[in-house]
Design a protein around this motif. Sequence first.
Motif, short mmCIF file in Angstrom:
data_model
loop_
_atom_site.label_atom_id
_atom_site.label_comp_id
_atom_site.label_asym_id
_atom_site.label_seq_id
_atom_site.Cartn_x
_atom_site.Cartn_y
_atom_site.Cartn_z
N VAL A 1 0.12 -107.36 17.39
CA VAL A 1 0.66 -106.13 17.97
C VAL A 1 -0.28 -104.94 17.73
CG1 VAL A 1 3.07 -106.87 17.90
CG2 VAL A 1 2.10 -105.64 15.93
N ARG A 2 -1.23 -105.08 16.79
CA ARG A 2 -2.15 -103.98 16.50
C ARG A 2 -3.42 -104.51 15.85
NH1 ARG A 2 -2.33 -98.72 16.46
NH2 ARG A 2 -3.57 -97.61 14.96
N LEU A 3 -4.55 -103.92 16.28
CA LEU A 3 -5.84 -104.14 15.63
C LEU A 3 -6.46 -102.77 15.38
CD1 LEU A 3 -7.39 -106.98 17.85
CD2 LEU A 3 -6.49 -107.21 15.53
N THR A 4 -6.96 -102.56 14.18
CA THR A 4 -7.71 -101.35 13.87
C THR A 4 -9.12 -101.77 13.50
OG1 THR A 4 -5.70 -100.26 13.07
CG2 THR A 4 -7.81 -99.26 12.46
N TRP A 5 -10.08 -101.29 14.26
CA TRP A 5 -11.48 -101.64 14.10
C TRP A 5 -12.19 -100.50 13.37
CZ3 TRP A 5 -14.14 -105.36 17.67
CH2 TRP A 5 -13.23 -106.12 18.42
N TYR A 6 -12.98 -100.86 12.37
CA TYR A 6 -13.85 -99.91 11.68
C TYR A 6 -15.27 -100.39 11.92
CZ TYR A 6 -9.45 -98.82 9.40
OH TYR A 6 -8.14 -98.49 9.16
N VAL A 7 -16.09 -99.54 12.52
CA VAL A 7 -17.47 -99.91 12.82
C VAL A 7 -18.41 -98.90 12.17
CG1 VAL A 7 -16.82 -101.02 14.99
CG2 VAL A 7 -17.55 -98.62 15.02
N THR A 8 -19.58 -99.39 11.80
CA THR A 8 -20.56 -98.50 11.17
C THR A 8 -21.45 -97.82 12.20
OG1 THR A 8 -22.10 -100.34 10.88
CG2 THR A 8 -20.61 -99.83 9.03
N ASP A 9 -21.41 -98.28 13.45
CA ASP A 9 -22.27 -97.70 14.49
C ASP A 9 -21.56 -97.77 15.83
OD1 ASP A 9 -24.25 -97.04 16.33
OD2 ASP A 9 -25.78 -98.29 15.40
N MET A 10 -20.98 -96.65 16.25
CA MET A 10 -20.25 -96.60 17.52
C MET A 10 -21.17 -96.92 18.70
SD MET A 10 -17.20 -96.12 18.79
CE MET A 10 -16.30 -95.19 17.56
N ASP A 11 -22.41 -96.47 18.63
CA ASP A 11 -23.35 -96.75 19.72
C ASP A 11 -23.60 -98.25 19.86
OD1 ASP A 11 -23.60 -94.07 20.45
OD2 ASP A 11 -25.24 -93.74 19.05
N ALA A 12 -23.69 -98.97 18.76
CA ALA A 12 -23.86 -100.43 18.81
C ALA A 12 -22.65 -101.06 19.48
CB ALA A 12 -24.06 -100.99 17.41
N TYR A 13 -21.46 -100.59 19.14
CA TYR A 13 -20.23 -101.09 19.77
C TYR A 13 -20.28 -100.85 21.28
CZ TYR A 13 -15.35 -101.35 21.18
OH TYR A 13 -14.19 -101.67 21.83
N LEU A 14 -20.59 -99.63 21.67
CA LEU A 14 -20.60 -99.28 23.09
C LEU A 14 -21.69 -100.02 23.86
CD1 LEU A 14 -19.95 -95.45 22.73
CD2 LEU A 14 -18.32 -97.21 23.49
N ALA A 15 -22.81 -100.28 23.22
CA ALA A 15 -23.93 -100.94 23.88
C ALA A 15 -23.67 -102.41 24.19
CB ALA A 15 -25.19 -100.80 23.03
#
Length: 145
Positions: free
Chosen positions: A86-100
Motif C-alpha cells: 500500500v506504500r513505498l518510501t524511496w530514499y535516494v542519494t542522487d535524484m538525478d541518477a533516479y531521473l536519468a
Amino acid sequence: MTGLRERLMGQGETGGPRVLQPADWPMPKGYSNGMAAAGTLVVTGGVVGWDAQGRFPDGFVAQTRQALENIVAVLKEGGAEPRHLVRLTWYVTDMDAYLACQRDLGRAYRDVIGPHYPAMALVQVVRLVERAALVEIEATAVVAG
C-alpha cells in the motif's frame, strides 16, 4: 471489459488494497495517490540493495532491483506479496541518477513487483547508513484477513 481507472481502483476485487484516486485528478504514472486496505499490517524497515552476503551490485538500477527483491522476501516472511503493498518510501542519494534511468527502473520494478503501483514518496538524502547504498526503500503492505 473493465476500464483502466476501474481496474486500478480495485473494483471487483476482494481482499486487496483499493486505490484512492479523486475523480477530477489526473491519473498518476507509476504510483498511486493513496491506498485503502484492512487486514494484517506488514512493514519493512529501510531495505537496501545488498545480497545475502552484504554485497552491493554496481549501479542504481541494479541496487534498486535487489532492494525490491529483498522487500519481496521480507513481505513473504509476513505472509504478504507485492500485490498487498500500500506504500513505498524511496530514499535516494542522487535524484538525478533516479531521473536519468526511469525507464530501466520501471522495467526492474515491474519485473519484481509486477503491475501494482501503491502510494509512493521519493526523497533525496545526503547519504544512507550503508555507505555503498544508493537507494533504500521502506514498504508497507496489508494482507486482508
